[in-house]
Design an enzyme around this catalytic site. Sequence first.
Site, short mmCIF file in Angstrom:
data_model
loop_
_atom_site.label_atom_id
_atom_site.label_comp_id
_atom_site.label_asym_id
_atom_site.label_seq_id
_atom_site.Cartn_x
_atom_site.Cartn_y
_atom_site.Cartn_z
N MET A 30 40.12 46.43 -33.83
CA MET A 30 41.00 47.18 -32.93
C MET A 30 42.47 47.04 -33.34
SD MET A 30 41.15 44.92 -29.43
CE MET A 30 42.40 45.93 -28.66
N LEU A 59 45.30 53.29 -27.34
CA LEU A 59 44.20 52.64 -26.62
C LEU A 59 43.77 53.48 -25.41
CD1 LEU A 59 43.91 48.87 -25.98
CD2 LEU A 59 43.64 50.41 -24.06
N LEU A 66 36.41 54.31 -25.50
CA LEU A 66 36.68 53.05 -24.81
C LEU A 66 36.77 53.26 -23.31
CD1 LEU A 66 37.60 50.03 -25.04
CD2 LEU A 66 39.93 50.90 -25.17
N ARG A 103 53.00 50.16 -18.83
CA ARG A 103 52.59 48.80 -19.19
C ARG A 103 53.43 48.17 -20.30
NH1 ARG A 103 46.46 49.10 -17.97
NH2 ARG A 103 46.75 49.70 -15.82
N ARG A 117 41.95 50.41 -35.01
CA ARG A 117 41.69 51.52 -34.09
C ARG A 117 42.95 51.94 -33.34
NH1 ARG A 117 40.95 55.47 -32.33
NH2 ARG A 117 39.32 56.34 -30.97
N TYR A 118 43.81 50.96 -33.01
CA TYR A 118 44.95 51.29 -32.16
C TYR A 118 46.31 50.92 -32.78
CZ TYR A 118 40.97 51.15 -29.00
OH TYR A 118 39.73 51.33 -28.44
N HIS A 142 35.32 38.28 -24.93
CA HIS A 142 35.89 39.32 -24.09
C HIS A 142 34.81 39.89 -23.17
CE1 HIS A 142 38.27 42.70 -22.74
NE2 HIS A 142 39.28 42.30 -23.47
N ASP A 161 43.19 35.04 -34.97
CA ASP A 161 44.08 34.88 -33.83
C ASP A 161 44.71 36.21 -33.46
OD1 ASP A 161 44.02 32.28 -32.87
OD2 ASP A 161 45.12 31.56 -34.62
N GLU A 169 44.48 37.67 -27.41
CA GLU A 169 43.49 37.04 -26.54
C GLU A 169 43.37 35.53 -26.77
OE1 GLU A 169 43.03 40.05 -27.76
OE2 GLU A 169 42.20 41.33 -26.19
N GLU A 219 46.32 34.58 -24.02
CA GLU A 219 45.43 34.36 -22.88
C GLU A 219 44.89 32.93 -22.82
OE1 GLU A 219 42.34 37.17 -22.08
OE2 GLU A 219 43.56 38.83 -22.78
N CYS A 238 22.56 53.67 -27.11
CA CYS A 238 22.34 52.97 -25.84
C CYS A 238 21.53 53.88 -24.93
CB CYS A 238 23.67 52.67 -25.17
SG CYS A 238 24.72 51.56 -26.08
FE1 FES Z 1 26.90 55.75 -27.34
FE2 FES Z 1 26.27 53.08 -27.07
S1 FES Z 1 27.69 54.28 -25.92
S2 FES Z 1 25.46 54.55 -28.49
#
Ligand code: FES
Length: 483
Positions: free
Chosen positions: A93, A109, A115, A132, A181-182, A284, A362, A365, A369, A449
Amino acid sequence: MTLLARSSPRAALAASSSSLTRSALSAATRRSLSSKAAPTLAPAATTSSSSSSSSRSATASSPLNAPTRSLATHATSSPSSSKGPTGVLLMNMGGPATLPEVGDFLSRLFHDRDLIQLPWQKRLAPLIAARRTPKIVEQYRKIGGGSPILRWSRLQGEEMCKLLDEIHPETAPHKPYVAFRYARPLTEEALDEMARDGVQRAVAFTQYPQYSCSTTGSNLNELYREIMRRQERGAPEGNIEWSVIDRWPTHEGLVEAFTQRVKDVLNTYDPSIRPTVPIMFSAHSLPMQIVSGRGDPYPAEVAATVNAVMGRLGWSNPYRVTWQSQVGPSAWLGPQTSDTVKGWAKQGYKDAVVVPIAFTQDHIETLYELDLELAEEAEEHGMKLKRAESLNDHPLFIKALADIAAAHLDSVYGGGVHDKTGEVAQTATTGQVFAWNQGRTSRQMQIRCPGCSNAVCGSQKAFFGQGQVGVGEDLMRGIGGQE
Ligand code: FES
């Protein structure tokens, strides 16, 4: 990172990237750290031995590798015909390297629909990010003015590729690239760099050991989209031949590196109390909407890593898997790391060890955190925390990365995995099969999923898994496709 599916605008304000969001959301209820002392957390000693425990994980030459159908999106070059280096794209990320980059980081993000899905997202995302930014800038200021994640990623990639050239010379030279990613370098910047280098063959190597669709899945979806954009405009890098290392939660080199980090901390305690000190393996958290509703594999994979590490430690201490960075009012995976500290303090524990088990470098987080917020919270409750150092440049970890990549490349292109003498130690037909050496992707990556409603996931899996049995079946039936 914070991982939400669909949220109301109000919920969006309450949920985003870990500490990134928490501070801004609930400023009124959180302590102000600015007026408090520096952390009391004692970092672990940095005694990283380089014992050779790495795996020579080779693969089975299995039907998984047998082509079943051809999609028009892939170039198909053989190792011998490949020109340019083999690219190894390290995906994560990322984090803002400097304070002025924090705003753009947050904006990207909140725009990421893999996400978090918001109504009117294009309009809301910049507003939320802007609101933020000041708070998050302050957090990054407290850890030195920016995230060290790019520095660590580059170092890890360079050292890994040096080893990889030795143990898998068939695909050498190997060259690392970073795709965040961000934060910069973004996926598009990494692909530009690969194009300049003439890369024709590359491995997308997630730097999250445990797979989540909110992390690795988001990176892969973005990579897929960027490749499609380049194919549409006829750019040569649109035809790079890709394979994917999508998870490696139980690789024995990773497990041994974690184990050594934990031992380094445990050894700082007097032997009389050492076995009684409880360990928190902190990862996380995720909203239950993702875990139960969607069926994300992440919690099971985190547990697999923890189980392997505790086994290697000889089950030496009591422990729990705990989850950090929860935000907002909805249900999240627990117990929270901070609640665990409070609970154990109430039970009379004076010491505890916290191990960041899902982060290999590192970043905010760990440095903010855990080292600042959590340590201070623990102290307020009469408990002293010690943190296991992040893997960062641990030699065993670097070697693990190279071993994983070599076994993967062997499973795709052959050539075996070589030992120090240059002899082939294992080949795709003699070794044990793992998630990272099953050909172009793991078998586990091939299925979506059960609660996934993101069509890009299906297209992405079909693209990267081309030529493997079972990949993209839903796409072929017309269920998948681009949003
Ligand atoms: Fe699309 Fe897991 S959210 S495969």
